[in-house]
Design an enzyme around this catalytic site. Structure first.
Site, mmCIF file in Angstrom:
data_model
loop_
_atom_site.group_PDB
_atom_site.id
_atom_site.type_symbol
_atom_site.label_atom_id
_atom_site.label_comp_id
_atom_site.label_asym_id
_atom_site.label_seq_id
_atom_site.Cartn_x
_atom_site.Cartn_y
_atom_site.Cartn_z
ATOM 1 N N LYS A 315 10.119 14.312 -13.073
ATOM 2 C CA LYS A 315 8.744 13.824 -13.044
ATOM 3 C C LYS A 315 7.982 14.392 -14.238
ATOM 4 O O LYS A 315 8.053 15.583 -14.530
ATOM 5 C CB LYS A 315 8.067 14.238 -11.740
ATOM 6 C CG LYS A 315 6.753 13.531 -11.461
ATOM 7 C CD LYS A 315 6.274 13.824 -10.048
ATOM 8 C CE LYS A 315 5.016 13.052 -9.717
ATOM 9 N NZ LYS A 315 4.557 13.280 -8.331
ATOM 10 N N GLU A 397 3.521 10.506 8.484
ATOM 11 C CA GLU A 397 2.265 10.604 9.220
ATOM 12 C C GLU A 397 2.454 10.530 10.728
ATOM 13 O O GLU A 397 1.763 11.229 11.481
ATOM 14 C CB GLU A 397 1.311 9.487 8.761
ATOM 15 C CG GLU A 397 0.824 9.629 7.330
ATOM 16 C CD GLU A 397 1.764 9.010 6.308
ATOM 17 O OE1 GLU A 397 1.456 9.059 5.099
ATOM 18 O OE2 GLU A 397 2.831 8.471 6.725
ATOM 19 N N ARG A 425 -1.253 4.688 9.510
ATOM 20 C CA ARG A 425 0.185 4.625 9.759
ATOM 21 C C ARG A 425 0.587 5.348 11.042
ATOM 22 O O ARG A 425 1.738 5.251 11.466
ATOM 23 C CB ARG A 425 0.927 5.212 8.559
ATOM 24 C CG ARG A 425 0.698 4.447 7.268
ATOM 25 C CD ARG A 425 1.094 5.252 6.047
ATOM 26 N NE ARG A 425 2.526 5.491 5.960
ATOM 27 C CZ ARG A 425 3.351 4.832 5.147
ATOM 28 N NH1 ARG A 425 2.884 3.888 4.361
ATOM 29 N NH2 ARG A 425 4.624 5.121 5.111
#
Length: 648
Positions: A315, A397, A425
């Site tokens: 990343k 979640e 969610r």
């Protein structure tokens, strides 16, 4: 020296040594360019078809130009760029090897798609990102035929790609479908639900795991390239099929052949899990090695059935500050706004983080939970001071909410720090596992209201979906002090409670030094006026007070959406000819609707004007401009009230 150890084959990598290689240093960027870089090769690419005429050497040069241009454009607009830097080579290889847009690429999350946008005809519009009428910050089907599926929330790519592949087969079409998932998205249950189903189908879908949790050194890169070349080569595939045919006449031959292949793979690659799910695992390969990516994709792009390619990237690749701090460089503010900011007000997230530590020091039973939002929710200090009471459950979640329910069952006091848009969610868990059992869980709901990233991240439905849930208290703070008071009130309340607050800085009020509570269900009369009473919720109290100065209106800071202060509503209805509700939430079913129901139940016939977000998805723009568009700024509130009082 920086040494990283991965669990993939127990490889040990030394990225610090690799970074000192002169060839790597030459291609490393150290700052965000303020002037448009010279990109002669990139300027020739108007769509992916232009890539396919390039040589391998030109493709490598293009990768550097694309990385440089990405840094420049995000510096101008702000936005996500760490993930995009990490998939430069992968994006090029995919468009180079596949016939996009006929072949479908389904990107996950969307943070990684800026290079994709640049290569698909939107290069010269990147400066409009997150602006009114500009490019969306995530893939958007209406924006480009290359954006095959709209995303913003994580872990949806495999499900969507599988649906596309099944539909193509039903229509007799033979184009390819690829899901690119990564940046933590594989931690969500949805991704594994899709993988489980994919393995039970014959769908021609390729899942690419963009794994940026580790770095690949030269040695590991060579070894992994070797494995990938073997496992994706026609020789290996032919031997595998020949072996299956040879054993086909033997009893239990199919199971034996599968077990034999699994054991052979298990000795050299970490793919047994995915093979068990029914996908053909290949990798890991170096996601920054363009020749390997191109060769591998060309080898596997026409394979039948579900395939799984493991690509390892870094990343922030190529930009030194992002490589050294991939989490801190996940997103970037505009260079112009970053300059000259010597003094900043505390954000609501900062207030929450400070309160959490204060409350944890006073309450040993406090436990904090976040679904991969440690930095955004300002939980870094808490996680360091209370590591045994801090739980980052990754992008999960649903699990976060039910984990909190389990903790509450045993006498703990869990606090779930979650963004409004992501709480959507876990709605079933909120109802079934927490509220139905009346468990003692506090939800700290950040990023409520309109956000610059647009409809995928704006938290504008929570008041509407929280309000009908029994046992749940819902609070809306109007400033920093109110947030602190409400967090304490919700924590000390013996049952489920939610405090929803916006992104960014408040108005600068001081927070209490002690853990004070407020009466549940009681509003504040912030200004006394005549004729018109504005009942404002949360972030709308400030513009309501400004509007009231012109209108000579009464202003109530309602504080609670549930339970409503019925006495305040009754008093306002009796002493005013018009009530106005203002909320930074969808107009349907929100706080204004609750006030309307209360007036009806009490038999009042006082006129009611409800001001909220209209029944549409609000496109990205500056948050203030988005609020003005929704008539949620002071001047618009005045205009709406005057037009309601004096209709044309």
């Amino acid at each position: 020296m920086l040494t990283e150890t991965t669990e993939i084959g127990q490889f040990e990598t030394d990225y610090g040594k690799l970074r000192r290689d002169p060839a790597v240093l030459k291609r490393m960027f150290y700052s965000i360019p303020s002037e448009r870089p010279d990109t002669p090769l990139l300027d020739r690419v108007s769509d992916p078809a232009d890539l396919r005429s390039l040589s391998a050497q030109e493709l490598s040069i293009l990768a550097d130009e694309l990385r440089h241009y990405l840094l420049y454009t995000v510096g101008k607009t702000g936005g996500h760029f760490g993930a995009g830097l990490g998939v430069i080579e992968l994006t090029l290889a995919l468009h180079y090897c596949l016939e996009t847009p006929t072949d479908h690429l389904v990107w996950d999350v969307g943070h990684q798609t800026y290079p994709h946008k640049i290569l698909t005809g939107r290069r010269e519009r990147m400066h409009t990102l997150r602006q009114a009428g500009g490019l969306a910050p995530f893939p958007l089907r209406e924006e480009s035929p290359y954006d095959t599926f709209g995303v913003g929330h994580s872990s949806t790519s495999i499900s969507a790609a599988l649906g596309m592949a099944i539909a193509k087969a039903a229509k007799g079409e033979h184009s390819r479908t690829v899901a690119i998932i990564g940046d933590g998205a594989m931690t969500a249950g949805l991704a594994f639900e899709a993988l489980n189903h994919a393995g039970a189908t014959n769908a021609n879908v390729l899942v690419i795991l963009n794994d940026n949790a580790m770095s690949i050194s030269e040695n590991v890169g060579g070894l992994s390239r070797y494995f990938a070349r073997i496992l994706s080569s026609q020789f290996y595939l032919n031997v595998r099929e020949s072996g299956k045919r040879m054993l086909s006449g033997l009893p239990s031959a199919k199971a034996f052949a599968k077990r034999t292949e699994e054991h052979m793979k298990g000795m050299v690659v970490p793919g047994t899990l995915f093979d068990e799910l029914g996908l053909n695992y290949m990798g890991p390969i170096d996601g920054h090695d363009l020749p390997t990516l191109v060769n591998t994709l060309n080898n596997i792009k026409d394979l039948k059935g579900p395939q799984f390619l493991h690509v390892v990237t870094r990343k922030g690749k190529g930009y030194l500050p992002a490589e050294e701090s991939p989490i801190g460089s996940h997103s970037l503010s505009k260079l112009e706004t970053a300059k000259g900011q010597n003094e900043k007000k505390k954000t609501y997230s900062n207030i929450f983080g400070e309160w959490l530590i204060q409350q944890a020091q006073a309450s040993a039973e406090l436990m904090a939970i976040t679904p991969a939002m440690r930095e955004g929710s300002d939980l870094i200090a808490f996680s360091e001071q209370f590591p045994n009471r801090y739980f980052d459950v990754a992008i999960a979640e649903q699990h976060a909410v039910t984990l909190a329910a389990g903790l509450a069952c045993e006498g703990m006091k869990p606090v779930v720090a979650i963004y409004s848009t992501f709480l959507q969610r876990a709605y079933d868990q909120l109802i079934h596992d927490v509220a139905l059992q009346d468990l003692d869980v506090l939800f700290a709901i950040d990023r409520a209201g309109l956000l610059e990233d647009g409809p995928t991240h704006s938290g504008v439905f929570d008041l509407s979906f929280l309000r009908p849930i029994p046992n749940l208290i819902v609070m809306t703070p109007s400033d920093e002090r109110e947030l602190h008071l409400m967090l304490t009130t919700g924590f000390q309340h013996p049952g489920p409670a939610a405090v929803r607050y916006p992104r960014g800085a408040g108005i600068g009020t001081e927070t209490p030094d002690t853990l004070e509570v407020i009466p549940i269900g009681k509003a504040l009369n912030r200004r006394q006026g005549q004729a018109v009473a504005i009942l404002a919720f949360g972030s709308m109290v400030a513009p309501a007070l400004l509007a009231a100065e012109t209108l000579n209106a009464t202003v109530y800071d309602m504080r609670f959406v549930k339970p409503l202060d019925l006495a305040a509503i009754d008093s306002a209805a009796k002493s005013h000819t018009l009530l106005v509700t203002v909320e930074e939430n969808a107009g349907q079913g929100g706080a204004g609707s609750a006030v309307g129901e209360a007036l009806h139940d009490m038999g009042h016939e006082t006129k009611l004007l409800r001001i909220g977000i209209p029944d549409e998805f609000i496109d990205p723009d500056k948050p203030d401009a988005m609020r003005a568009r929704c008539a949620l700024d002071a001047s618009s509130i005045i205009d709406r009230i005057e037009r309601f009082k004096h209709p044309r």
